[in-house]
Design an enzyme around this catalytic site. Structure first.
Site, PDB file in Angstrom:
ATOM      1  N   GLU A  17       1.001  -1.255   0.057  1.00 50.93           N
ATOM      2  CA  GLU A  17       0.145   0.009   0.198  1.00 50.93           C
ATOM      3  C   GLU A  17       0.792   1.110   0.106  1.00 50.93           C
ATOM      4  O   GLU A  17       1.911   1.122   0.481  1.00 50.93           O
ATOM      5  CB  GLU A  17      -0.886   0.024   1.160  1.00 50.93           C
ATOM      6  CG  GLU A  17      -1.884  -1.054   1.099  1.00 50.93           C
ATOM      7  CD  GLU A  17      -2.548  -1.156   2.726  1.00 50.93           C
ATOM      8  OE1 GLU A  17      -2.599  -0.130   3.605  1.00 50.93           O
ATOM      9  OE2 GLU A  17      -3.395  -2.168   2.850  1.00 50.93           O
ATOM     10  N   HIS A  53      -1.248   3.064   8.533  1.00 49.23           N
ATOM     11  CA  HIS A  53      -2.529   1.973   8.601  1.00 49.23           C
ATOM     12  C   HIS A  53      -1.935   0.979   9.233  1.00 49.23           C
ATOM     13  O   HIS A  53      -1.036   0.254   8.862  1.00 49.23           O
ATOM     14  CB  HIS A  53      -2.829   1.726   7.167  1.00 49.23           C
ATOM     15  CG  HIS A  53      -3.917   0.666   6.805  1.00 49.23           C
ATOM     16  ND1 HIS A  53      -4.017  -0.233   5.818  1.00 49.23           N
ATOM     17  CD2 HIS A  53      -4.691   0.079   7.793  1.00 49.23           C
ATOM     18  CE1 HIS A  53      -5.085  -0.934   5.847  1.00 49.23           C
ATOM     19  NE2 HIS A  53      -5.427  -0.788   7.267  1.00 49.23           N
TER      20      HIS A  53
END
Length: 321
Positions: free
Chosen positions: A100, A162
Site C-alpha cells: 500500500e 495504517h
C-alpha cells in the site's frame, strides 16, 4: 459621534455579514482497496471527490495500485471540480506482495506548503533487520512536515499510518518510537499521528488499553472518543484516530472539532453503495484560523461602515471611538 456609534451598533444587531474563519480542516480517509477497480466506477469517484473536497490537508490510505497512477487521476478529478491539490506520496509499503501507499493531499492556495517528508525506517522486512528495532510496522508511517500561513501554528508534522489489525496493540505502542524519531530528525514537538489505527473492537479491546502507555500519557491527546464509530459497515468501532502532541498543536486545535464524517448520511447514500466507496468514514478536525487565534473578528457592514472588532470574550466587546 454618539449617533454614529448607536447607528453602527444598530446595524450590527440587524444586518451584518460576518467573516467567519474556520482555519484548516485536516482529514484522514482509508479508501478501502483504492486502486484501478474503484477508479473505474464514476459514481464512486464522484463521491470521493465530494468527500476529499472538504479538506485542506487529507491523508489517503490503502492505495493499492502497481502503476502509481490512480492518485494522480484522483487529484486531476479534484482539479476539474475546482479543488486544486498538490500531493506527496510514499513508496509502496508492506511485508507481503500486497503493498500500500499513503498520500497527503494539500491545498497550496490555503497557504499550505510541503517542507519535508520521509518514511519511518524500521528496517528491511525481507532481512528482518532495523536501525531502530526489529521491523516494527507492517506498513511504516509516512511522515510529512507542513508549513502554514493560514494558522498561527506555522509548522507542524503529520504522520500517517495504517496499522496491521493483527498487531494493533504492538504497533500502536511503537508509535512512541515514531514520535521520538521525528523529534530527533526535525527538532519539532508539534506532531500528530493520524489514520486507521485499528484501535478498537476485537483488535484493541478495553483491557488492551491498560498496556498502551501512549493512551494514558497526558502529553498526548487522543482526539476522538473510544465510542466513536468510524466504520460504514455493521460494526461500531473507533478504528481511525488522531493522536496529537505539542503545546502549539494542542492550543490551535479547535475544541471538539474532531469527528467521523458520515458521508452516507450527509449525501443520502444507500448503505450498499456507501460500502462501495469505503468501509471507513473519514475522520476530520479543524485548526484555528490565524485571525480566530488572535481574537480578531472582521465584520463587514453596509457600504461605508467597515470596522474591525477585537473580541476579548464571547459576551464583552470594547470599542474606542
Amino acid at each position: 459621534m454618539m449617533f454614529q456609534c448607536t447607528r453602527l451598533l444598530g446595524l450590527l444587531s440587524l444586518s451584518i455579514i460576518t467573516h467567519v474563519a474556520i482555519g484548516l480542516r485536516i482529514g484522514a480517509f482509508n479508501i478501502q482497496v483504492f486502486g484501478r477497480s474503484k477508479m473505474g466506477k464514476p459514481e464512486v469517484v464522484s463521491v470521493l471527490v465530494d468527500i476529499l473536497s472538504r479538506y485542506d490537508i487529507v491523508l489517503v490510505q490503502e492505495i493499492r495500485d502497481n502503476s502509481g497512477e490512480v492518485i494522480t487521476e484522483l487529484v486531476a478529478y479534484l482539479a476539474a471540480s475546482g479543488n486544486k491539490f498538490q500531493f506527496a506520496v510514499s513508496s509502496r509499503l508492506g511485508r507481503t506482495s500486497s503493498k500500500e501507499q499513503y498520500a497527503f493531499l494539500y491545498r497550496p492556495e490555503m497557504g499550505i506548503s510541503l517542507m519535508d517528508e520521509y518514511v519511518f525506517d524500521d528496517g528491511n522486512e525481507t532481512l528482518n533487520t532495523a536501525n531502530v528495532s526489529m521491523d516494527l510496522f507492517e506498513r511504516e508511517p509516512y511522515v510529512v512536515m507542513f508549513k502554514s500561513t493560514k494558522t498561527r501554528l506555522a509548522t507542524f508534522v503529520l504522520a500517517g499510518i495504517h496499522v496491521s489489525p493483527s498487531k494493533a496493540v504492538e504497533e500502536i505502542n511503537h508509535l512512541a518510537d515514531v514520535f521520538a524519531d521525528i523529534r530527533r530528525k526535525w527538532t519539532i514537538n508539534d506532531i500528530m499521528v493520524l489514520g486507521d489505527l485499528n484501535a478498537g473492537c476485537s483488535y484493541v479491546s478495553q483491557k488492551d488499553w491498560d498496556r498502551i502507555p501512549l493512551k494514558h500519557d497526558p502529553a498526548y491527546a487522543w482526539l476522538l472518543p473510544d465510542d466513536t464509530d468510524t466504520t460504514v459497515g455493521g460494526t461500531h468501532c473507533a478504528y481511525d484516530r488522531f493522536v496529537m502532541t505539542g503545546y502549539n498543536f494542542r492550543r490551535e486545535y479547535l475544541n471538539d472539532s474532531a469527528i467521523a464524517f458520515r458521508f452516507d448520511d450527509a449525501y443520502g447514500l444507500h448503505h450498499t453503495f456507501a460500502l462501495e466507496v469505503s468501509d471507513h468514514y473519514p475522520i476530520e478536525l479543524q485548526l484555528k484560523d490565524r485571525v480566530t487565534s488572535s481574537g480578531l473578528t472582521i465584520v463587514t457592514l453596509p457600504s461605508g461602515y467597515d470596522i474591525i472588532f477585537l473580541m476579548f470574550s464571547y459576551t464583552r466587546m470594547y470599542m474606542e471611538i
